[in-house]
Design a protein around this motif. Structure first.
Motif, PDB file in Angstrom:
ATOM      1  N   ALA A 127       0.833  -1.205   0.000  1.00  0.00           N
ATOM      2  CA  ALA A 127       0.000   0.000   0.000  1.00  0.00           C
ATOM      3  C   ALA A 127       0.865   1.250   0.000  1.00  0.00           C
ATOM      4  O   ALA A 127       0.587   2.223  -0.725  1.00  0.00           O
ATOM      5  CB  ALA A 127      -0.931  -0.002   1.210  1.00  0.00           C
ATOM      6  N   GLY A 128       1.915   1.249   0.802  1.00  0.00           N
ATOM      7  CA  GLY A 128       2.809   2.398   0.831  1.00  0.00           C
ATOM      8  C   GLY A 128       3.548   2.593  -0.480  1.00  0.00           C
ATOM      9  O   GLY A 128       3.671   3.721  -0.979  1.00  0.00           O
ATOM     10  N   ILE A 129       4.041   1.491  -1.055  1.00  0.00           N
ATOM     11  CA  ILE A 129       4.742   1.588  -2.339  1.00  0.00           C
ATOM     12  C   ILE A 129       3.807   2.112  -3.416  1.00  0.00           C
ATOM     13  O   ILE A 129       4.163   2.990  -4.210  1.00  0.00           O
ATOM     14  CB  ILE A 129       5.319   0.213  -2.726  1.00  0.00           C
ATOM     15  N   ALA A 130       2.584   1.572  -3.458  1.00  0.00           N
ATOM     16  CA  ALA A 130       1.617   2.006  -4.468  1.00  0.00           C
ATOM     17  C   ALA A 130       1.258   3.476  -4.285  1.00  0.00           C
ATOM     18  O   ALA A 130       1.168   4.239  -5.268  1.00  0.00           O
ATOM     19  CB  ALA A 130       0.362   1.145  -4.390  1.00  0.00           C
ATOM     20  N   THR A 131       1.075   3.913  -3.040  1.00  0.00           N
ATOM     21  CA  THR A 131       0.721   5.307  -2.788  1.00  0.00           C
ATOM     22  C   THR A 131       1.829   6.245  -3.254  1.00  0.00           C
ATOM     23  O   THR A 131       1.567   7.243  -3.946  1.00  0.00           O
ATOM     24  CB  THR A 131       0.454   5.527  -1.293  1.00  0.00           C
ATOM     25  N   GLY A 132       3.060   5.939  -2.880  1.00  0.00           N
ATOM     26  CA  GLY A 132       4.164   6.795  -3.284  1.00  0.00           C
ATOM     27  C   GLY A 132       4.381   6.801  -4.779  1.00  0.00           C
ATOM     28  O   GLY A 132       4.637   7.859  -5.382  1.00  0.00           O
ATOM     29  N   ALA A 133       4.266   5.633  -5.411  1.00  0.00           N
ATOM     30  CA  ALA A 133       4.493   5.551  -6.852  1.00  0.00           C
ATOM     31  C   ALA A 133       3.388   6.255  -7.630  1.00  0.00           C
ATOM     32  O   ALA A 133       3.659   7.005  -8.580  1.00  0.00           O
ATOM     33  CB  ALA A 133       4.598   4.082  -7.281  1.00  0.00           C
ATOM     34  N   VAL A 134       2.134   6.024  -7.236  1.00  0.00           N
ATOM     35  CA  VAL A 134       1.016   6.638  -7.958  1.00  0.00           C
ATOM     36  C   VAL A 134       1.043   8.154  -7.824  1.00  0.00           C
ATOM     37  O   VAL A 134       0.827   8.889  -8.800  1.00  0.00           O
ATOM     38  CB  VAL A 134      -0.321   6.065  -7.443  1.00  0.00           C
ATOM     39  N   ALA A 135       1.303   8.649  -6.612  1.00  0.00           N
ATOM     40  CA  ALA A 135       1.374  10.106  -6.424  1.00  0.00           C
ATOM     41  C   ALA A 135       2.453  10.718  -7.292  1.00  0.00           C
ATOM     42  O   ALA A 135       2.278  11.818  -7.847  1.00  0.00           O
ATOM     43  CB  ALA A 135       1.628  10.419  -4.949  1.00  0.00           C
ATOM     44  N   THR A 136       3.571  10.016  -7.457  1.00  0.00           N
ATOM     45  CA  THR A 136       4.668  10.545  -8.272  1.00  0.00           C
ATOM     46  C   THR A 136       4.339  10.464  -9.753  1.00  0.00           C
ATOM     47  O   THR A 136       4.529  11.426 -10.505  1.00  0.00           O
ATOM     48  CB  THR A 136       5.964   9.776  -7.979  1.00  0.00           C
ATOM     49  N   LEU A 137       3.840   9.314 -10.191  1.00  0.00           N
ATOM     50  CA  LEU A 137       3.573   9.117 -11.614  1.00  0.00           C
ATOM     51  C   LEU A 137       2.409   9.970 -12.109  1.00  0.00           C
ATOM     52  O   LEU A 137       2.334  10.292 -13.302  1.00  0.00           O
ATOM     53  CB  LEU A 137       3.300   7.637 -11.891  1.00  0.00           C
ATOM     54  N   LEU A 138       1.492  10.342 -11.219  1.00  0.00           N
ATOM     55  CA  LEU A 138       0.393  11.217 -11.614  1.00  0.00           C
ATOM     56  C   LEU A 138       0.808  12.682 -11.707  1.00  0.00           C
ATOM     57  O   LEU A 138      -0.010  13.533 -12.062  1.00  0.00           O
ATOM     58  CB  LEU A 138      -0.771  11.081 -10.629  1.00  0.00           C
ATOM     59  N   GLY A 139       2.059  12.934 -11.379  1.00  0.00           N
ATOM     60  CA  GLY A 139       2.567  14.293 -11.519  1.00  0.00           C
ATOM     61  C   GLY A 139       2.281  15.200 -10.346  1.00  0.00           C
ATOM     62  O   GLY A 139       2.452  16.423 -10.463  1.00  0.00           O
ATOM     63  N   LEU A 140       1.863  14.652  -9.192  1.00  0.00           N
ATOM     64  CA  LEU A 140       1.641  15.483  -8.026  1.00  0.00           C
ATOM     65  C   LEU A 140       2.980  15.936  -7.459  1.00  0.00           C
ATOM     66  O   LEU A 140       3.905  15.146  -7.319  1.00  0.00           O
ATOM     67  CB  LEU A 140       0.858  14.716  -6.965  1.00  0.00           C
ATOM     68  N   ARG A 141       3.073  17.204  -7.128  1.00  0.00           N
ATOM     69  CA  ARG A 141       4.320  17.770  -6.642  1.00  0.00           C
ATOM     70  C   ARG A 141       4.072  18.587  -5.382  1.00  0.00           C
ATOM     71  O   ARG A 141       2.972  19.086  -5.146  1.00  0.00           O
ATOM     72  CB  ARG A 141       4.959  18.688  -7.701  1.00  0.00           C
ATOM     73  N   GLY A 142       5.102  18.715  -4.582  1.00  0.00           N
ATOM     74  CA  GLY A 142       5.076  19.608  -3.442  1.00  0.00           C
ATOM     75  C   GLY A 142       3.976  19.308  -2.450  1.00  0.00           C
ATOM     76  O   GLY A 142       3.743  18.171  -2.048  1.00  0.00           O
ATOM     77  N   ALA A 143       3.270  20.372  -2.046  1.00  0.00           N
ATOM     78  CA  ALA A 143       2.255  20.259  -1.000  1.00  0.00           C
ATOM     79  C   ALA A 143       1.111  19.336  -1.408  1.00  0.00           C
ATOM     80  O   ALA A 143       0.558  18.617  -0.575  1.00  0.00           O
ATOM     81  CB  ALA A 143       1.723  21.640  -0.642  1.00  0.00           C
ATOM     82  N   ARG A 144       0.745  19.348  -2.698  1.00  0.00           N
ATOM     83  CA  ARG A 144      -0.337  18.471  -3.144  1.00  0.00           C
ATOM     84  C   ARG A 144       0.054  17.005  -3.003  1.00  0.00           C
ATOM     85  O   ARG A 144      -0.752  16.175  -2.583  1.00  0.00           O
ATOM     86  CB  ARG A 144      -0.705  18.783  -4.587  1.00  0.00           C
ATOM     87  N   ALA A 145       1.281  16.685  -3.350  1.00  0.00           N
ATOM     88  CA  ALA A 145       1.746  15.305  -3.193  1.00  0.00           C
ATOM     89  C   ALA A 145       1.772  14.904  -1.726  1.00  0.00           C
ATOM     90  O   ALA A 145       1.353  13.802  -1.355  1.00  0.00           O
ATOM     91  CB  ALA A 145       3.127  15.151  -3.822  1.00  0.00           C
ATOM     92  N   ALA A 146       2.254  15.804  -0.870  1.00  0.00           N
ATOM     93  CA  ALA A 146       2.304  15.505   0.559  1.00  0.00           C
ATOM     94  C   ALA A 146       0.902  15.295   1.123  1.00  0.00           C
ATOM     95  O   ALA A 146       0.666  14.370   1.909  1.00  0.00           O
ATOM     96  CB  ALA A 146       3.011  16.633   1.303  1.00  0.00           C
ATOM     97  N   ALA A 147      -0.037  16.156   0.713  1.00  0.00           N
ATOM     98  CA  ALA A 147      -1.412  16.002   1.191  1.00  0.00           C
ATOM     99  C   ALA A 147      -2.019  14.690   0.717  1.00  0.00           C
ATOM    100  O   ALA A 147      -2.741  14.015   1.468  1.00  0.00           O
ATOM    101  CB  ALA A 147      -2.255  17.181   0.713  1.00  0.00           C
ATOM    102  N   ALA A 148      -1.730  14.294  -0.528  1.00  0.00           N
ATOM    103  CA  ALA A 148      -2.254  13.031  -1.046  1.00  0.00           C
ATOM    104  C   ALA A 148      -1.680  11.852  -0.281  1.00  0.00           C
ATOM    105  O   ALA A 148      -2.401  10.884   0.037  1.00  0.00           O
ATOM    106  CB  ALA A 148      -1.933  12.911  -2.540  1.00  0.00           C
ATOM    107  N   LEU A 149      -0.405  11.906   0.049  1.00  0.00           N
ATOM    108  CA  LEU A 149       0.232  10.816   0.789  1.00  0.00           C
ATOM    109  C   LEU A 149      -0.364  10.685   2.189  1.00  0.00           C
ATOM    110  O   LEU A 149      -0.678   9.572   2.644  1.00  0.00           O
ATOM    111  CB  LEU A 149       1.739  11.060   0.886  1.00  0.00           C
ATOM    112  N   VAL A 150      -0.522  11.807   2.877  1.00  0.00           N
ATOM    113  CA  VAL A 150      -1.078  11.772   4.234  1.00  0.00           C
ATOM    114  C   VAL A 150      -2.524  11.295   4.208  1.00  0.00           C
ATOM    115  O   VAL A 150      -2.934  10.460   5.027  1.00  0.00           O
ATOM    116  CB  VAL A 150      -0.965  13.164   4.881  1.00  0.00           C
ATOM    117  N   GLY A 151      -3.327  11.809   3.262  1.00  0.00           N
ATOM    118  CA  GLY A 151      -4.718  11.395   3.185  1.00  0.00           C
ATOM    119  C   GLY A 151      -4.881   9.926   2.872  1.00  0.00           C
ATOM    120  O   GLY A 151      -5.701   9.230   3.495  1.00  0.00           O
ATOM    121  N   ALA A 152      -4.104   9.423   1.909  1.00  0.00           N
ATOM    122  CA  ALA A 152      -4.194   8.010   1.550  1.00  0.00           C
ATOM    123  C   ALA A 152      -3.758   7.121   2.710  1.00  0.00           C
ATOM    124  O   ALA A 152      -4.371   6.075   2.972  1.00  0.00           O
ATOM    125  CB  ALA A 152      -3.340   7.728   0.310  1.00  0.00           C
TER     126      ALA A 152
END
Length: 329
Positions: free
Chosen positions: A151-176
């Motif tokens: 789950a952690g690997i998928a969350t980090g990989a998907v957030a990166t591959l979807l182009g999320l950067r900076g605060a948006r990526a951090a918020a997506a990681l924490v929420g997921a």
């Protein structure tokens, strides 16, 4: 070019298989106690005999002396030792904690009962902190390490591959991670009953474990690109999962695998889950700090990578524009 790719596939696949077999099969094939913390208590003369018998298994146990049975029980409940041998006139009593590790509890019964039987003394076994009846062998708790890592690997990989950067990526990681923690607690605690303790604390452990993995993966991806994703995934899968000691104990793995596993999120998460679920949070500080550092450093790397990318895009020169065609006379 095609021949190079073919050779790369032919060579790369066996290398990956070899690494996977080494990472998963080596610890399993070398499982044995190594400086396993074990308490002893009772009259000095009887304790000396117990210590002498246990010392025959050189390097297997790290012995801790306690004044009496109550002190030994307290050490077990504080997760200082995995069990204790109480020496007495009527034969030894073995205190275990199957909640800490069913495999270790079974090992101690075999080791102490075997020596006592050879000496002609019966052994009374008391499980001080028993594992839940829904998971007496700890199989379900050990099996939870891999899904959380995935789950952690998928969350980090998907957030990166979807182009999320900076605060948006951090918020997506924490929420997921937070939602993953709630779902995992609902399954493991509410439905299956394989973990106990405070529901919200268990959910927090699941969420923090997922965030530590996901933030670490996303942080490497933000700084190193796709190579960082591959590196992070390989570390979590090939080292974090088999070196976690979740199915036995870190002291049952060959070193330094056991120590490395506790510095990675899967191993720290499994240790923290046991402490929170069965021991009222005893010995939770170390693994909690490990997970927190992984999560914090990973999120900082995500924010830093986003800032660097934004600066690079801002500093890049604007593309040259073609001169406008002259107006017709």
């Amino acid at each position: 070019m095609d021949s190079r790719r073919m050779i790369a596939v032919i060579v790369l696949v066996p290398v990956l298989v070899g690494l996977a077999l080494w990472a998963f099969a080596w610890p399993a094939a070398r499982t044995a106690p190594r400086d396993l913390p074990l308490g002893v208590a009772g009259p000095p003369a009887a304790v000396a005999q117990v210590e002498q018998r246990l010392a025959q298994r050189e390097g297997a146990f790290e012995l801790h002396r306690y004044a009496d049975e109550d002190a030994a029980r307290g050490a077990i409940e504080d997760r200082t030792v995995y069990g204790a041998v109480i020496a007495g006139d009527r034969g030894p009593k073995l205190l275990t904690a199957s909640a800490a590790s069913p495999a270790v509890a079974q090992l101690l019964q075999q080791a102490v009962a075997g020596q006592a039987s050879a000496a002609g003394s019966p052994v009374q076994v008391v499980d001080v902190v028993p594992a839940p009846g829904t998971d007496p062998r700890g199989a379900a708790l050990g099996a939870s390490v891999l899904p959380l890592a995935l789950a952690g690997i998928a969350t980090g990989a998907v957030a990166t591959l979807l182009g999320l950067r900076g605060a948006r990526a951090a918020a997506a990681l924490v929420g997921a991670a937070a939602l993953t923690g709630l779902v995992a607690a609902a399954i493991a605690h509410s439905w299956l009953g394989v973990v106990t303790g405070d529901w919200w604390a268990v959910a927090g452990v699941f969420g923090l474990s997922t965030l530590a993995v996901g933030a670490g993966i996303a942080g490497l991806g933000a700084l190193l690109g796709r190579a960082g994703l591959g590196l992070g995934g390989a570390v979590m899968m090939l080292l974090g999962n088999p070196f976690s000691g979740a199915s036995s104990a870190p002291e049952m793995l060959p070193q330094p695998a056991g120590a490395i596993g506790q510095w990675l999120p899967p191993g720290a998460g499994a240790s923290l889950l046991r402490s929170v679920s069965f021991f009222d949070g005893a010995a939770a500080t170390g693994p909690a700090l490990t997970l927190t550092w992984w999560a914090a450093l990973g999120l900082c790397a995500v924010l830093l990578g986003g800032a660097l990318r934004q600066r690079t895009q801002g500093d890049s020169p604007a593309p040259d524009r073609a001169p406008a065609p002259a107006a017709a006379a």
